[in-house]
Scaffold this active site. Structure first.
Site, mmCIF file in Angstrom:
data_model
loop_
_atom_site.group_PDB
_atom_site.id
_atom_site.type_symbol
_atom_site.label_atom_id
_atom_site.label_comp_id
_atom_site.label_asym_id
_atom_site.label_seq_id
_atom_site.Cartn_x
_atom_site.Cartn_y
_atom_site.Cartn_z
ATOM 1 N N THR A 183 36.380 2.895 21.791
ATOM 2 C CA THR A 183 36.918 2.782 23.143
ATOM 3 C C THR A 183 37.939 1.658 23.189
ATOM 4 O OG1 THR A 183 35.163 1.249 23.786
ATOM 5 C CG2 THR A 183 34.756 3.593 24.160
ATOM 6 N N TYR A 184 38.450 1.383 24.350
ATOM 7 C CA TYR A 184 39.436 0.336 24.561
ATOM 8 C C TYR A 184 39.047 -0.923 23.795
ATOM 9 C CZ TYR A 184 42.768 -2.560 27.067
ATOM 10 O OH TYR A 184 43.809 -3.391 27.384
ATOM 11 N N MET A 185 39.971 -1.495 23.047
ATOM 12 C CA MET A 185 39.590 -2.532 22.082
ATOM 13 C C MET A 185 39.955 -3.954 22.483
ATOM 14 S SD MET A 185 42.292 -1.382 19.299
ATOM 15 C CE MET A 185 44.002 -1.350 19.679
#
Length: 98
Positions: A23-25
């Site tokens: 997911t968004y990192m």
């Protein structure tokens, strides 16, 4: 960061569209989606049994310093384990997943 971007944008796992593996990192959040927590609990039950699974997932409170616009970095699926993804990843990408 380049490897994380590749895992975020997607990896070819066969015919079809690339699949994003994380997911968004860029976040320091500790929050994860309820569906992700439930999937992780299911994976623990299947692999290790009830003795190792929690009755319900832990919920963490966000500190005032933490940005909570996005959930925590996590695999897009708990079932995309490193051993399942190894045939599709480079050595360096695989090292990021372990």
């Amino acid at each position: 960061m380049m490897l994380a971007q590749q895992l975020y944008e997607g990896i070819e796992l066969g015919p079809g569209e690339p699949v994003g593996l994380i997911t968004y990192m860029r976040t320091d959040s500790t929050r994860i989606a309820d569906v992700a927590a439930a999937e992780a609990q299911q994976l623990v039950l299947e692999r290790f049994g009830r003795d190792y699974a929690m009755d319900k997932p832990r919920q963490f409170r966000n500190s005032k310093q933490a940005q909570d616009a996005h959930e925590a970095v996590r695999p897009t699926s708990a079932f995309n384990t490193p051993e399942n993804m190894a045939p599709y990843l480079t050595k360096d990408q695989l090292a990021c997943t372990s």
